[in-house]
Design a protein around this motif. Sequence first.
Motif, PDB file in Angstrom:
ATOM      1  N   THR A  58       0.820  -1.207   0.000  1.00 34.38           N
ATOM      2  CA  THR A  58       0.000   0.000   0.000  1.00 34.38           C
ATOM      3  C   THR A  58       0.855   1.259   0.000  1.00 34.38           C
ATOM      4  O   THR A  58       1.810   1.370   0.780  1.00 34.38           O
ATOM      5  CB  THR A  58      -0.939   0.010   1.218  1.00 34.38           C
ATOM      6  OG1 THR A  58      -1.677  -1.222   1.254  1.00 34.38           O
ATOM      7  CG2 THR A  58      -1.936   1.156   1.109  1.00 34.38           C
ATOM      8  N   MET A  59       0.494   2.180  -0.866  1.00 36.03           N
ATOM      9  CA  MET A  59       1.172   3.472  -0.942  1.00 36.03           C
ATOM     10  C   MET A  59       0.136   4.584  -0.911  1.00 36.03           C
ATOM     11  O   MET A  59      -1.028   4.391  -1.274  1.00 36.03           O
ATOM     12  CB  MET A  59       2.031   3.573  -2.210  1.00 36.03           C
ATOM     13  CG  MET A  59       3.176   2.568  -2.233  1.00 36.03           C
ATOM     14  SD  MET A  59       4.284   2.776  -3.635  1.00 36.03           S
ATOM     15  CE  MET A  59       5.158   4.286  -3.187  1.00 36.03           C
ATOM     16  N   TYR A  60       0.598   5.775  -0.476  1.00 35.61           N
ATOM     17  CA  TYR A  60      -0.299   6.898  -0.227  1.00 35.61           C
ATOM     18  C   TYR A  60       0.327   8.200  -0.717  1.00 35.61           C
ATOM     19  O   TYR A  60       1.550   8.356  -0.727  1.00 35.61           O
ATOM     20  CB  TYR A  60      -0.548   7.076   1.282  1.00 35.61           C
ATOM     21  CG  TYR A  60      -0.992   5.847   2.028  1.00 35.61           C
ATOM     22  CD1 TYR A  60      -0.075   4.870   2.407  1.00 35.61           C
ATOM     23  CD2 TYR A  60      -2.326   5.675   2.385  1.00 35.61           C
ATOM     24  CE1 TYR A  60      -0.480   3.745   3.117  1.00 35.61           C
ATOM     25  CE2 TYR A  60      -2.731   4.558   3.102  1.00 35.61           C
ATOM     26  CZ  TYR A  60      -1.806   3.597   3.460  1.00 35.61           C
ATOM     27  OH  TYR A  60      -2.198   2.492   4.159  1.00 35.61           O
ATOM     28  N   TRP A  61      -0.556   9.141  -1.074  1.00 34.03           N
ATOM     29  CA  TRP A  61      -0.154  10.523  -1.252  1.00 34.03           C
ATOM     30  C   TRP A  61      -0.987  11.385  -0.309  1.00 34.03           C
ATOM     31  O   TRP A  61      -2.222  11.330  -0.310  1.00 34.03           O
ATOM     32  CB  TRP A  61      -0.389  10.994  -2.689  1.00 34.03           C
ATOM     33  CG  TRP A  61       0.711  10.645  -3.628  1.00 34.03           C
ATOM     34  CD1 TRP A  61       0.716   9.684  -4.600  1.00 34.03           C
ATOM     35  CD2 TRP A  61       1.995  11.283  -3.708  1.00 34.03           C
ATOM     36  NE1 TRP A  61       1.915   9.671  -5.264  1.00 34.03           N
ATOM     37  CE2 TRP A  61       2.713  10.642  -4.742  1.00 34.03           C
ATOM     38  CE3 TRP A  61       2.600  12.328  -3.020  1.00 34.03           C
ATOM     39  CZ2 TRP A  61       4.011  11.017  -5.094  1.00 34.03           C
ATOM     40  CZ3 TRP A  61       3.882  12.699  -3.366  1.00 34.03           C
ATOM     41  CH2 TRP A  61       4.577  12.042  -4.395  1.00 34.03           C
ATOM     42  N   TYR A  62      -0.273  12.183   0.512  1.00 36.31           N
ATOM     43  CA  TYR A  62      -0.909  13.123   1.408  1.00 36.31           C
ATOM     44  C   TYR A  62      -0.481  14.542   1.031  1.00 36.31           C
ATOM     45  O   TYR A  62       0.626  14.781   0.568  1.00 36.31           O
ATOM     46  CB  TYR A  62      -0.479  12.885   2.864  1.00 36.31           C
ATOM     47  CG  TYR A  62      -1.147  11.711   3.537  1.00 36.31           C
ATOM     48  CD1 TYR A  62      -0.592  10.439   3.457  1.00 36.31           C
ATOM     49  CD2 TYR A  62      -2.310  11.884   4.261  1.00 36.31           C
ATOM     50  CE1 TYR A  62      -1.202   9.363   4.104  1.00 36.31           C
ATOM     51  CE2 TYR A  62      -2.917  10.809   4.906  1.00 36.31           C
ATOM     52  CZ  TYR A  62      -2.354   9.555   4.812  1.00 36.31           C
ATOM     53  OH  TYR A  62      -2.954   8.495   5.441  1.00 36.31           O
ATOM     54  N   ARG A  63      -1.374  15.472   1.312  1.00 33.49           N
ATOM     55  CA  ARG A  63      -1.038  16.882   1.182  1.00 33.49           C
ATOM     56  C   ARG A  63      -0.932  17.458   2.590  1.00 33.49           C
ATOM     57  O   ARG A  63      -1.791  17.209   3.445  1.00 33.49           O
ATOM     58  CB  ARG A  63      -2.110  17.613   0.379  1.00 33.49           C
ATOM     59  CG  ARG A  63      -1.890  19.112   0.309  1.00 33.49           C
ATOM     60  CD  ARG A  63      -2.884  19.782  -0.601  1.00 33.49           C
ATOM     61  NE  ARG A  63      -2.861  21.226  -0.388  1.00 33.49           N
ATOM     62  CZ  ARG A  63      -2.950  22.117  -1.377  1.00 33.49           C
ATOM     63  NH1 ARG A  63      -3.082  21.723  -2.614  1.00 33.49           N
ATOM     64  NH2 ARG A  63      -2.914  23.401  -1.095  1.00 33.49           N
ATOM     65  N   GLN A  64       0.138  18.219   2.820  1.00 34.12           N
ATOM     66  CA  GLN A  64       0.373  18.807   4.134  1.00 34.12           C
ATOM     67  C   GLN A  64       0.226  20.315   4.051  1.00 34.12           C
ATOM     68  O   GLN A  64       0.950  20.988   3.311  1.00 34.12           O
ATOM     69  CB  GLN A  64       1.770  18.447   4.646  1.00 34.12           C
ATOM     70  CG  GLN A  64       2.062  18.963   6.041  1.00 34.12           C
ATOM     71  CD  GLN A  64       3.416  18.505   6.562  1.00 34.12           C
ATOM     72  OE1 GLN A  64       4.376  18.371   5.811  1.00 34.12           O
ATOM     73  NE2 GLN A  64       3.489  18.239   7.859  1.00 34.12           N
ATOM     74  N   ASP A  65      -0.720  20.863   4.794  1.00 37.66           N
ATOM     75  CA  ASP A  65      -0.928  22.301   4.894  1.00 37.66           C
ATOM     76  C   ASP A  65      -0.938  22.687   6.367  1.00 37.66           C
ATOM     77  O   ASP A  65      -1.528  21.977   7.197  1.00 37.66           O
ATOM     78  CB  ASP A  65      -2.267  22.713   4.263  1.00 37.66           C
ATOM     79  CG  ASP A  65      -2.301  22.483   2.762  1.00 37.66           C
ATOM     80  OD1 ASP A  65      -2.859  21.462   2.331  1.00 37.66           O
ATOM     81  OD2 ASP A  65      -1.751  23.329   2.051  1.00 37.66           O
ATOM     82  N   SER A  66      -0.332  23.819   6.651  1.00 36.89           N
ATOM     83  CA  SER A  66      -0.261  24.276   8.031  1.00 36.89           C
ATOM     84  C   SER A  66      -1.660  24.448   8.610  1.00 36.89           C
ATOM     85  O   SER A  66      -2.521  25.079   8.001  1.00 36.89           O
ATOM     86  CB  SER A  66       0.489  25.609   8.094  1.00 36.89           C
ATOM     87  OG  SER A  66       0.522  26.098   9.404  1.00 36.89           O
ATOM     88  N   GLY A  67      -1.885  23.853   9.771  1.00 35.68           N
ATOM     89  CA  GLY A  67      -3.172  23.992  10.435  1.00 35.68           C
ATOM     90  C   GLY A  67      -4.252  23.058   9.919  1.00 35.68           C
ATOM     91  O   GLY A  67      -5.364  23.033  10.458  1.00 35.68           O
ATOM     92  N   LYS A  68      -3.943  22.316   8.873  1.00 36.11           N
ATOM     93  CA  LYS A  68      -4.936  21.387   8.319  1.00 36.11           C
ATOM     94  C   LYS A  68      -4.486  19.947   8.390  1.00 36.11           C
ATOM     95  O   LYS A  68      -5.210  19.033   7.972  1.00 36.11           O
ATOM     96  CB  LYS A  68      -5.264  21.766   6.872  1.00 36.11           C
ATOM     97  CG  LYS A  68      -5.924  23.126   6.741  1.00 36.11           C
ATOM     98  CD  LYS A  68      -6.289  23.428   5.295  1.00 36.11           C
ATOM     99  CE  LYS A  68      -6.954  24.789   5.184  1.00 36.11           C
ATOM    100  NZ  LYS A  68      -7.285  25.137   3.784  1.00 36.11           N
TER     101      LYS A  68
END
Lengths: 114, 116
Positions: free
Chosen positions: A31-41
């Motif tokens: 299993t592989m994933y893509w995440y988006r990282q935003d400050s405060g979210k």
Amino acid sequence: GGIITQTPKFLIGQEGQKLTLKCQQNFNHDTMYWYRQDSGKGLRLIYYSITENDLQKGDLSEGYDASREKKSSFSLTVTSAQKNEMAVFLCASSTPPSNTGQLYFGEGSKLTVL
Amino acid sequence: GDSVTQTEGLVTVTEGLPVKLNCTYQTTYLTIAFFWYVQYLNEAPQVLLRSSTDNKRTEHQGFHATLHKSSSSFHLQKSSAQLSDSALYYCALSVNTGANTGKLTFGHGTILRVHP
């Protein structure tokens, strides 16, 4: 041990441009994933894939495409970059829940749209 | 859907004093595990603690957390904060979505800043 390698580390694009991020893992995880990282979210899931050629939408899939051509690689495409967008995209792979279900992350790809 | 709520924003603590970062969750799944991930500046997130056993204390690097299903919580604590603990901390819930495939839901993250 293993490693997650993301390329490029920094990506600068123009508004409306299609941009692709690549991820390679040598853990032999399914299993592989893509995440988006935003400050405060926090970390928001864009796409994940449980095996080669599989794709599952996450909570933030609109505006993105993904591709899992082989077990070790997982690509993410921003279909139309938004002006002034800045974000960090994190790729990860995981052991199955019957093991620990732990995610192993890459160092991230930072996107800036001019 | 699943959700994770953790202490918002920035937590500042003096070196040597105790620190606690809160984490609560909501889920309808039965097979679950919990993680605390830590992300140091310019590095990848890495696992700090993991637990799937109710009321059992888990410890690593001086941090500890206990999963309490009765209160849907997995708070992170340390008795004496160190300058090197300054980082971004994420609480995460892992559920088995079937076919032995997991899916993690993260909280919004808490920045811990330890000052002298």
